[in-house]
Design a protein around this motif. Structure first.
Motif, mmCIF file in Angstrom:
data_model
loop_
_atom_site.group_PDB
_atom_site.id
_atom_site.type_symbol
_atom_site.label_atom_id
_atom_site.label_comp_id
_atom_site.label_asym_id
_atom_site.label_seq_id
_atom_site.Cartn_x
_atom_site.Cartn_y
_atom_site.Cartn_z
ATOM 1 N N HIS A 27 41.558 36.086 37.783
ATOM 2 C CA HIS A 27 41.293 37.237 36.811
ATOM 3 C C HIS A 27 42.395 37.251 35.728
ATOM 4 O O HIS A 27 42.106 37.790 34.651
ATOM 5 C CB HIS A 27 41.344 38.702 37.374
ATOM 6 C CG HIS A 27 40.046 38.887 38.252
ATOM 7 N ND1 HIS A 27 38.970 38.981 37.780
ATOM 8 C CD2 HIS A 27 40.040 38.829 39.778
ATOM 9 C CE1 HIS A 27 38.056 39.141 39.082
ATOM 10 N NE2 HIS A 27 38.672 38.882 39.888
ATOM 11 N N SER A 29 42.928 34.842 33.676
ATOM 12 C CA SER A 29 42.435 33.946 32.361
ATOM 13 C C SER A 29 41.756 34.845 31.541
ATOM 14 O O SER A 29 41.845 34.584 30.434
ATOM 15 C CB SER A 29 41.596 33.022 33.221
ATOM 16 O OG SER A 29 40.172 33.668 33.565
ATOM 17 N N VAL A 30 41.601 36.225 31.825
ATOM 18 C CA VAL A 30 40.834 36.909 30.930
ATOM 19 C C VAL A 30 41.810 37.447 30.123
ATOM 20 O O VAL A 30 41.649 37.584 28.743
ATOM 21 C CB VAL A 30 40.338 38.202 31.866
ATOM 22 C CG1 VAL A 30 39.702 39.275 30.851
ATOM 23 C CG2 VAL A 30 39.263 37.805 32.776
ATOM 24 N N PRO A 35 36.947 33.022 30.198
ATOM 25 C CA PRO A 35 36.630 33.817 31.182
ATOM 26 C C PRO A 35 36.873 33.008 32.707
ATOM 27 O O PRO A 35 37.255 31.588 32.488
ATOM 28 C CB PRO A 35 34.967 33.220 31.175
ATOM 29 C CG PRO A 35 34.981 32.438 30.038
ATOM 30 C CD PRO A 35 36.149 32.320 29.332
ATOM 31 N N GLY A 41 35.149 38.846 35.776
ATOM 32 C CA GLY A 41 36.435 38.990 35.515
ATOM 33 C C GLY A 41 36.722 40.328 34.805
ATOM 34 O O GLY A 41 36.083 40.871 34.104
ATOM 35 N N ASP A 42 37.639 41.271 35.609
ATOM 36 C CA ASP A 42 38.024 42.275 35.133
ATOM 37 C C ASP A 42 39.444 42.171 34.545
ATOM 38 O O ASP A 42 40.677 41.878 35.246
ATOM 39 C CB ASP A 42 38.121 43.286 36.554
ATOM 40 C CG ASP A 42 38.390 44.869 36.068
ATOM 41 O OD1 ASP A 42 38.481 45.159 34.767
ATOM 42 O OD2 ASP A 42 38.437 45.684 36.847
ATOM 43 N N PRO A 43 39.746 42.741 33.326
ATOM 44 C CA PRO A 43 40.934 42.313 32.871
ATOM 45 C C PRO A 43 42.176 43.000 33.376
ATOM 46 O O PRO A 43 43.272 43.020 33.439
ATOM 47 C CB PRO A 43 40.774 43.056 31.313
ATOM 48 C CG PRO A 43 39.484 43.137 31.028
ATOM 49 C CD PRO A 43 38.771 43.129 32.606
#
Length: 91
Positions: A27, A29-30, A35, A41-43
């Protein structure tokens, strides 16, 4: 006090290990605008993993070193003989 620092270091490392085992690494990578490979994906999960990583890599070693230094100083202080007490005045 040195135990508090050691406990804090252990908690920071434990938080990072839990985040890593939960798979939050993908996650992160956000945060750079790309993506994650698995999609979604949750920031907030990415931020949580990044904070846990910084805690384990930057702050935990500082706390561990401080705990060691304080423990060594406490040991040195306990080995010193106590200064002699002045005799009470006659009277």
């Amino acid at each position: 006090m040195s135990r508090d620092f050691a406990l804090g270091a252990a908690l920071l490392v434990a938080a990072f290990v839990v985040c890593h085992l939960l798979g939050l690494r993908e996650h992160v990578s956000v945060l750079s605008g790309t993506p994650p490979p698995a999609g979604g994906g949750d920031p907030l999960l990415g931020v949580a993993y990044a904070l846990a990583w910084f805690g384990a890599v930057v702050f935990a070693p500082i706390l561990a070193i401080a705990a060691g230094v304080l423990a060594a100083l406490d040991r040195l202080r306990s080995r010193r003989p106590a200064p002699p007490r002045p005799a009470p005045p006659p009277g």
